[in-house]
Design a protein around this motif. Structure first.
Motif, PDB file in Angstrom:
ATOM      1  N   THR A 500       0.841  -1.191   0.000  1.00 27.78           N
ATOM      2  CA  THR A 500       0.000   0.000   0.000  1.00 27.78           C
ATOM      3  C   THR A 500       0.877   1.242   0.000  1.00 27.78           C
ATOM      4  N   ILE A 503       2.395   1.998  -3.459  1.00 28.18           N
ATOM      5  CA  ILE A 503       1.584   2.534  -4.569  1.00 28.18           C
ATOM      6  C   ILE A 503       0.955   3.876  -4.230  1.00 28.18           C
ATOM      7  N   GLN A 626       3.307  -1.220 -10.240  1.00 31.04           N
ATOM      8  CA  GLN A 626       2.322  -0.910  -9.211  1.00 31.04           C
ATOM      9  C   GLN A 626       1.066  -1.770  -9.382  1.00 31.04           C
ATOM     10  N   ASP A 627       0.705  -2.042 -10.655  1.00 34.91           N
ATOM     11  CA  ASP A 627      -0.418  -2.962 -10.893  1.00 34.91           C
ATOM     12  C   ASP A 627      -0.111  -4.352 -10.347  1.00 34.91           C
ATOM     13  N   LYS A 630      -0.583  -4.440  -6.698  1.00 32.49           N
ATOM     14  CA  LYS A 630      -2.001  -4.483  -6.342  1.00 32.49           C
ATOM     15  C   LYS A 630      -2.552  -5.903  -6.451  1.00 32.49           C
ATOM     16  N   LEU A 635      -4.395  -5.750  -2.840  1.00 35.29           N
ATOM     17  CA  LEU A 635      -4.507  -4.503  -2.107  1.00 35.29           C
ATOM     18  C   LEU A 635      -5.894  -3.889  -2.178  1.00 35.29           C
ATOM     19  N   THR A 636      -6.761  -4.447  -3.051  1.00 28.79           N
ATOM     20  CA  THR A 636      -8.106  -3.882  -3.159  1.00 28.79           C
ATOM     21  C   THR A 636      -8.819  -3.884  -1.807  1.00 28.79           C
ATOM     22  N   THR A 639      -7.253  -0.536  -0.031  1.00 26.71           N
ATOM     23  CA  THR A 639      -7.236   0.821  -0.572  1.00 26.71           C
ATOM     24  C   THR A 639      -8.630   1.299  -0.961  1.00 26.71           C
TER      25      THR A 639
END
Lengths: 639, 201
Positions: A500, A503, A626-627, A630, A635-636, A639
């Motif tokens: 986290t 990004i 960064q994708d 995630k 990470l969804t 964030t």
């Protein structure tokens, strides 16, 4: 007829030495004889070996680079900006130029005829001494930097990058009042003196005159082989005769004498003969050290440095070295390797000097460099971060031991500050109560960060995962590292928090693919390359490296390389990131050297079109990595 | 009676000026004289020259001592405007008559190549002044930095740039005061840069 143009030039000159020492009327008279020259970028004004011109030059606008050829390569020694003077050689010497002057950008320069200026040199002692000092030091303005007030010969040896040609014929610096012994001294005691004083030779004297010399070589070949017993008198094994030289010998002559006689030491005597009184000794080391600043010599100088001031001199030379390497397009990975070795050596030496001052440590300890130093990618004089771990001690001794290490760290950091490093804004240093503690406390600290990563906690601690063991007991480092990697293995929560963090950096490009520039007053309209481009890569490398359990590699570039090995399916992306990191690091270093800052803020306007494209090409892998973060760490949820 | 044809009646300075063109030395480096003219206006018939400033360039170097500046006394007071007042407050003491100024100018420039900005008007006005003295036209080669810039950038002929614009394009510091000599100097700087870019010999 009044000449307003000459007056205009006089108005310019009067701001700069040595012209400040002249009256306005004199300046106008000089200006009337000036010729104005325009140099296109990279146009040569004069080059090595050219016969001297009948003028010297003042830069009116633009910049002129002065360089010498050493080892068949062009080395930039100095850059002359507005108001700087160059090409003084014809004042003092009849022979040809020893340097090349080439414009680094479009420049206008004033050529002042020597014949016109000479009367003012002889008639005005201020002007004369300024020119003499400038010429001797080769820095165009001896009144800036820290050259002021130093002896001319000293300037040449210490402060010059490598005006090799000139330097070569300068007097060599050598050990004065060397350690001597008499011919009936016992070899064993002489050897003890040599090792305690860390010297490689002792001159054997009689009535102050050298009659021989005993060197490491003699001890090795005559004592250690058993040829002579160790308690023999020295006259049995010394080398005779000793090669003697006069006091004002140059570097070149010293080197030739050594090669000619095949010896590593020269004895300096008053009159240069064997019958003169001993006044010094020249070793091969002195010859090497007097020459260019190659990294090896820098390391040697660090080891011999006794004061923080000497370390500062070395760090300044490293800056010159980096600047030269950048100018010569040497790959940044080589530059960072060399620079980090020098930085490590400086840290080590700073710790050693601190120990000499505060006394022997009560228990074993380990010193870690953190952050950019810990990742071995610090090229500019930016901030330093570090931490100190000491062995576990009984509770009653804890306070006392800790006080010792805090004061040790305090001294080391004082040295860093004198060298010119910035202080850590967040106080992430070993002299901070929080970051100087016992092994057990450190393990607890890391556990807290790893197992209960509050958002704020992680922010402060991410640089603690970029640590590099510098000094002390390697066992402490090993224990700590194993603890950390045992805890981080498969710790999804911890990865998620690091991810986290990685990004959350501000984006480099806007919706229309334009550079997003800063809005605040101080850095208005500049591009924050550190936070928008470099930091995301550093953070990404860290989280992936830790999640893969990659130990002992902290360098961002090498972390990506290693990741590419471990994950063939993403190898392309990792390699792109590695290259992007290097390119960005290059931009930052160049900017930092140019503006004498930490290089965080690039002026987009000043970049060429090619550079802008190069920069933008680096941003694509940032997006992709960064994708990947995630997806990999889901990470969804966070964030 | 045929004096005008043989040139016998011409003043000495004019003869000397013409002679410079006869004995041109092909080996000597070209001398350029960069000039600037301050005038009362843009009409070559009615306006007059106020001052002329020159600076020399030889071998890609501006020679500060190859300098010339002259101010012209204004006989006709009605011609004067604000700019003139300002100019003459400072330098009126040195002002000379128009014919004296032209004489000195020709003595200074000899056969040098003249360089200026928008030279057509300046040359025409000087030719008018010479005509009033019953003399011929200026014989020197003349180059216009505006035309040089058009050629460098392949611009159409009707695209003109002011001296200030050219200074900005070539990063030359503009002079704080528009006098003939100051403008001649910055024109010279622009000329040096253009000369290099066009690889002129």
């Amino acid at each position: 007829m009044r000449n307003p143009i000459a007056e205009r030039i006089a108005d310019f000159l009067k701001h700069y030495p040595p012209f400040t020492s002249l009256t306005y009327v004199e300046l106008v008279t000089i200006s009337e004889q000036i010729k104005v020259i325009y140099l296109e970028k990279n146009q040569v004004l004069f080059k090595i070996g050219d016969p001297t011109h009948d003028s010297f030059y003042v830069v009116a606008s633009g910049a002129i680079g002065l360089s010498v050829i050493s080892d068949a390569e062009e080395t930039l020694i100095d850059k002359c900006d507005e108001g700087d003077i160059l090409g003084l050689r014809p004042f003092f010497a009849k022979n040809n130029y020893l340097m090349t002057a080439k414009s680094r950008e479009d420049s206008i320069i004033y050529a002042i005829p020597i014949q016109v200026f000479k009367p003012y040199v002889t008639g005005n002692s201020n002007v004369l001494s300024f020119l003499l000092e400038s010429f001797a030091s080769n820095t165009r303005n001896p009144y800036d930097k820290d050259n002021r007030g130093k002896l001319i010969s000293e300037n040449v040896l210490y402060n010059e990058q490598s005006a090799t040609d000139i330097q070569y014929f300068q007097p060599i610096k050598y050990t004065k009042k060397p350690i001597t012994a008499s011919s009936n001294d016992i070899v064993k005691y002489i050897a003890q003196t040599m090792s305690s004083r860390q010297i490689g030779s002792v001159i054997i004297q009689e009535n102050q005159m050298p009659i021989g010399i005993v060197t490491d070589n003699d001890l090795r070949s005559k004592i250690a082989t058993g040829l002579y017993p160790i308690d023999v008198t020295v006259d049995k094994i010394m080398t005779v005769p000793v090669v003697t030289v006069p006091e004002d010998i140059s570097i070149a002559e010293a080197q030739m004498m050594m090669l000619k006689h095949n010896v590593g030491y020269l004895c300096v005597t008053r009159d240069g003969t064997e019958k003169g009184a001993i006044s010094g000794i020249i070793s091969e080391h002195d010859v090497v050290a007097a020459q260019a600043n190659n990294p090896g010599v820098l390391l040697k100088q660090i080891k011999r440095a006794d004061r923080s001031k000497e370390l500062k001199v070395v760090r300044d030379k490293l800056t010159d070295l980096i600047q030269n390497s950048i100018d010569k397009n040497i790959p940044i990975s080589h530059i960072t390797n060399v620079a980090s070795e020098v930085t490590i050596a400086i840290t080590k030496r700073a710790i050693e000097l601190a120990i000499e001052k505060v006394g022997t440590p009560p228990v074993k300890f380990a010193w870690f460099n953190l952050g950019s130093q810990g990742r071995k990618e610090q090229l500019l004089l930016t901030d330093v971060n570090n931490s100190l771990v000491f062995e576990d001690v009984p509770a009653e001794q804890y306070a006392e031991v800790k006080t010792y290490f805090l004061s040790l760290a305090e001294r080391v950091l004082e040295t860093f500050e004198k060298i010119g490093y910035e202080k850590s804004a967040q106080g992430l240093n070993a002299n901070n109560d929080l970051w100087c503690k016992s092994l057990t406390d450190w393990i607890k600290q890391y556990n807290t960060w790893i197992n209960t990563p509050g958002e704020k906690g992680v922010r402060a601690s991410s640089i603690f995962f970029d640590y590099d063991f510098i000094y002390g007991d390697p066992v402490l480092e090993k224990t700590l590292t194993e603890e950390i990697y045992a805890k981080t293995a498969n710790n999804q929560l911890f990865y998620a928090f690091l991810g986290t963090d990685a990004i959350k950096k501000p984006a480099p490009l806007g919706f229309f693919r334009q550079f997003l520039v800063e809005q605040d007053e101080e850095h208005k309209d500049t591009f924050d390359i550190k936070n928008r481009a470099i930091a995301p890569l550093v953070d990404a490398a860290r989280v992936f490296a830790i999640s893969k359990g990659i130990k002992n590699i902290t360098n961002t570039y090498q972390r990506f390389k290693k990741l590419a090995d471990l994950e063939p399916q993403n190898a392309d992306l990792y390699l792109e990131c590695a290259e992007a990191f290097h390119t960005l690091h290059w931009f930052r270093t160049e900017e930092g050297l140019k503006t004498d800052s930490n290089g965080s803020y690039l002026n987009i306007e000043e970049l060429t079109k090619v550079d802008k494209v190069k920069l933008k090409n680096c941003f694509q892998p940032i997006n992709e990595i960064q994708d990947l973060i995630k997806n990999r760490f889901q990470l969804t949820y966070f964030t | 009676m045929l004096d005008w044809l043989t040139g016998k009646g011409d003043p000495t300075f004019w003869k000397t000026y013409l002679e410079h063109f006869d004995k041109e030395d092909a080996n000597a480096p070209t001398r350029y004289v960069i000039f600037d003219v301050e005038r009362t206006g843009l009409n070559w018939k009615e306006d007059v020259i106020l001052s002329i400033g020159c600076i020399g360039v030889v071998n890609d170097q501006i020679e500060i001592n190859d300098f010339f500046e002259v101010f012209i006394k204004q006989e006709n007071r009605t011609q004067q405007n604000e700019a003139v007042e300002k100019l003459f407050k400072a330098d009126s003491s040195e002002a000379v008559s128009e014919s004296e100024a032209m004489m000195r100018f020709l003595e200074h420039i000899k056969n040098a190549t003249l360089i200026g900005h928008n030279t057509n008007l300046d040359i025409e006005m000087m030719n008018q002044a010479l005509k009033r003295m019953n003399l011929g036209k200026i014989k020197n080669n003349v180059l216009d930095i505006n035309v040089m810039y058009q050629r460098f950038k392949n611009l159409p002929e009707d695209q003109h740039h002011t001296l200030d614009e050219l200074c900005d394009l070539f990063k030359v510091k503009k002079s704080h005061r528009h006098t003939a000599s100051n403008d001649a100097y910055i024109t010279a700087l622009v000329f040096l840069k253009l000369k290099r870019k066009l690889k002129m010999q």
